[in-house]
Enzyme design. Structure first.
Site, PDB file in Angstrom:
ATOM      1  CE  LYS A 283      -4.142  -1.682   2.083  1.00 58.54           C
ATOM      2  NZ  LYS A 283      -5.294  -1.409   3.015  1.00 58.54           N
ATOM      3  CG  ASP A 319      -8.762   0.483   2.810  1.00 54.45           C
ATOM      4  OD1 ASP A 319      -9.562  -0.450   2.702  1.00 54.45           O
ATOM      5  OD2 ASP A 319      -7.442  -0.156   2.916  1.00 54.45           O
TER       6      ASP A 319
END
Ligand code: NAP
Length: 492
Positions: A283, A319
Site C-alpha cells: 500500500k 479504505d
C-alpha cells in the site's frame, strides 16, 4: 476461443471414465495422464470418451511420473493415437523418436521447465515449430509474477499464426492460465478439484468457468486484479469477477502475487491493465509509483486502489471513506445522536486503526485510541490529535461507539475478544473490522447486551464497491458482491 482442458490424474480406467463423464459441457477436452495411472485400458478410454482427449505419458525428466523405458513410453502414445485419441502430447526432446501417427491424431509438442522461465523462449518455440508440431506447448515455471509477461508476449506474437499453448506453472503463474485466453492460446488447463492438480498452480475447472468466466475472455477483455503477497486467500477475485459478470462488463480480475510493485507495473502495463486493488505489503510503495493520488491517500501515505488511465496511474484510498461510511451508517440507524456528538473508542493502533482514525478525525465528539502496546496508541493519537490509553483504560472512556481494529477474534481464534463484555451495553454501536467469522465473539456479546453490532464485512464491501465504481463509472451490484462474500465466509 481458448478451450478448457481438465487434466485427469485418476489412478485407473474406471475412475478416470467416471471423472470424465462427470465433467460439465463447458469443459472442452480432457487430458488422460497415463503416468498417473496404475492401469489404463486405452481402447476403453478412447471408445468411451465423451469429448476430445489428449493422451500424455510424461517422463520424470519433464516433471511427470513415468519411469519406464523410453521406447515403451513412446509406444503407449502411438497406441493411443491408433486407438483414436484426438491428440497425444509428446516432449520436444523425444518427438524425433515418436515415429508416424495416424492423420486423425494431433501432435502436441511440449516443453516444460520446473526450475524457472528460460530467457530463450523464442528459441524453444522455433524448435517446437520445426519439429512439425500441430500444436506447440511451452510451460515454464514462474518464479515471480514478472515471469508471466514474456509468456503473454510469446502468445501475442505466435497465436495469430499457429496453435499455441503457453502458460506458467507455480502460484505466481496462476494468472497466466486465465490471461492466456485473452491472447489467443489454443487451450488452457484446469484441475478436476483442488488437490487433484497435475501441475502446480492449476485452478479447479469450476473456478475457471464460473469465477473467472473463461468462456467470455477474449482480446478486448480488460484486466484488473489485486496486488498482494500472500494473495491466495483474497476474496477480491470472487467479489469483483461476480460484479463484472452481473454488469456484463468484459473484464477479468486476477490475483497477482507480487514481490516488487514497480517491476510488476512495468511488466504488466502493456497487457491491458486497467485497475488494481492494492493490499499488504504494497500500500505504501505503490503510492510512490503513482502519477496522481487523492488527498486522503496522501494524508495516510497509502493507497488501496489504482486506476490506469492512458499513460497515467492514479491512486486512491477507498479504505478510509469505506470505514467512515460503515460507522456513519450504523450511527444513523441507531438511537445515538449524530456521530459529531459521539465518543468513539478505536481499539488497536495498526494499519486498520490508522485508516479509521484518519477518516473519523473531525467527525466525532471525541476519539480515544486504545492499544495493547500503549506507545503505538500514543503515536497514532498524536499523529491525528486524538486521545489514547492502554487496553486497561478502555473502561474509563464511556464510549458510544466501539470500533475494534485489532485482529483479535479472527478465525481461527474465534473464542477471543478484544473488549470485555461488561463494557458493552444497549444503545451503543459496536463495529468489528474482523469479518471472518461474520459474527465474532465481540459482535455476539454486543448483540446480547442490546448494542447494535456491525460486521467488518460492511467495511470490506464499501471499499470494494468504491473501487468498482471508480474503475467502471457504473453503479456497483452491491447485493451480488455481498452475497459472494457471505457465501465464501459461510462456506469456510
Ligand atoms: P496490524 O497493522 O498488524 O495491527 C494489528 C493490531 O492488532 C495492533 O493494534 C495489535 O496490537 C493488535 N493485536 C494483535 N494481536 C493482539 C492481541 N492478541 N491482543 C491485543 N491486541 C492485538 O493489522 P491491521 O492491518 O490493522 O488489521 C487488523 C485487523 O483488521 C485484521 O483482522 C484485518 O483483517 C482487519 N481489517 C479489516 C478490514 C475490513 O475491510 N473489514 C480492513 C482492514 C483491516 P499491538 O500494536 O500491541 O501489536
Amino acid at each position: 476461443m481458448t478451450r478448457l482442458c481438465v487434466a485427469l490424474t485418476e489412478p485407473d480406467t474406471e475412475s478416470l471414465l467416471a471423472a470424465m463423464h462427470d465433467l460439465p459441457t463447458g469443459v472442452d477436452l480432457v487430458e488422460v495422464r497415463l503416468d498417473f495411472m496404475k492401469e489404463c485400458e486405452l481402447q476403453r478410454v478412447c471408445e468411451s470418451r465423451d469429448r476430445p482427449i489428449i493422451v500424455t505419458n510424461r517422463p520424470t525428466r519433464q516433471g511427470g511420473h513415468c519411469e519406464g523405458p523410453e521406447d515403451v513410453r513412446l509406444r503407449s502414445l502411438r497406441q493411443a493415437a491408433e486407438l483414436g485419441a484426438d491428440y497425444i502430447d509428446v516432449e520436444l526432446d523425444s518427438v524425433g523418436n515418436l515415429g508416424a501417427l495416424p492423420g486423425t491424431c494431433g501432435r502436441i509438442v511440449s516443453h516444460h521447465d520446473f526450475q524457472g522461465t528460460p530467457p530463450d523462449l523464442d528459441v524453444v518455440m522455433k524448435r517446437i515449430i520445426d519439429s512439425g508440431a500441430d500444436i506447440g506447448k511451452i510451460v515454464p515455471t514462474a518464479s515471480r509474477i514478472t515471469d508471466v509477461a514474456p509468456m503473454l508476449d510469446l502468445l501475442r506474437r505466435h497465436a495469430p499464426e499457429r496453435k499455441v499453448i503457453a502458460l506458467s506453472m507455480g502460484e505466481a503463474g496462476l494468472v497466466s492460465r486465465i490471461l492466456c485466453a485473452k491472447f489467443g492460446a489454443y487451450l488452457t488447463f484446469a484441475s478436476r478439484e483442488r488437490g487433484a492438480e497435475s501441475a502446480p498452480g492449476q485452478v479447479p475447472y469450476d473456478e475457471m468457468l464460473d469465477m473467472y468466466r473463461l468462456a467470455d475472455i477474449g482480446p478486448d477483455t480488460r484486466v484488473y486484479g489485486v496486488v498482494a503477497n500472500p494473495v491466495a486467500h483474497s476474496m477480491s477475485p470472487a467479489v469483483h469477477n461476480a460484479a463484472f459478470g452481473a454488469c456484463d462488463i468484459d473484464a477479468v480480475y486476477l490475483p497477482f502475487k507480487v514481490d516488487n510493485a514497480g517491476a510488476f507495473l512495468s511488466a504488466f502495463r502493456p497487457y491491458d491493465l486497467n485497475g488494481l486493488s492494492v493490499t499488504l505489503p504494497h500500500k505504501e510503495t505503490m503510492l510512490a509509483l503513482m502519477d496522481e493520488v487523492d488527498e486522503e491517500a496522501l494524508r495516510i501515505g497509502a493507497i488501496n486502489t489504482v486506476a490506469c488511465r492512458g499513460e497515467r496511474l492514479l491512486g486512491r484510498n477507498t479504505d478510509i471513506g469505506a470505514a467512515v461510511s460503515a460507522i456513519e451508517d450504523a450511527v444513523r440507524r441507531s438511537d445515538l445522536p449524530g456521530l459529531d456528538r459521539c465518543k468513539v473508542l478505536i481499539v488497536g493502533a495498526g494499519g486498520a486503526a490508522r485508516a479509521m482514525a484518519c477518516g473519523l478525525k473531525g467527525r466525532c465528539g471525541r476519539i480515544v485510541v486504545a492499544n495493547r502496546t500503549v506507545s503505538r496508541a500514543a503515536e497514532l493519537a498524536s499523529e491525528f490529535g486524538l486521545e489514547h490509553c492502554g487496553l486497561d483504560g478502555m473502561g474509563n472512556v464511556d464510549a458510544d461507539v466501539i470500533a475494534n481494529t485489532t485482529s483479535v477474534g479472527m478465525w481461527p481464534n474465534v473464542d477471543e475478544t478484544p473488549v470485555p463484555a461488561e463494557l458493552l451495553h444497549g444503545g451503543m454501536v459496536v463495529f468489528d473490522a474482523v469479518y471472518n467469522p461474520l459474527e465474532t465473539r465481540l459482535l455476539s456479546e454486543a448483540g446480547a447486551a442490546g448494542a447494535m453490532a456491525v460486521s467488518g464485512i460492511r467495511w470490506f464491501l464499501n471499499q470494494a464497491v468504491a473501487q468498482f465504481e471508480w474503475w467502471t463509472e457504473q453503479t456497483a451490484p452491491a447485493d451480488v458482491m455481498e452475497q459472494v462474500v457471505r457465501q465464501r465466509l459461510q462456506g469456510e
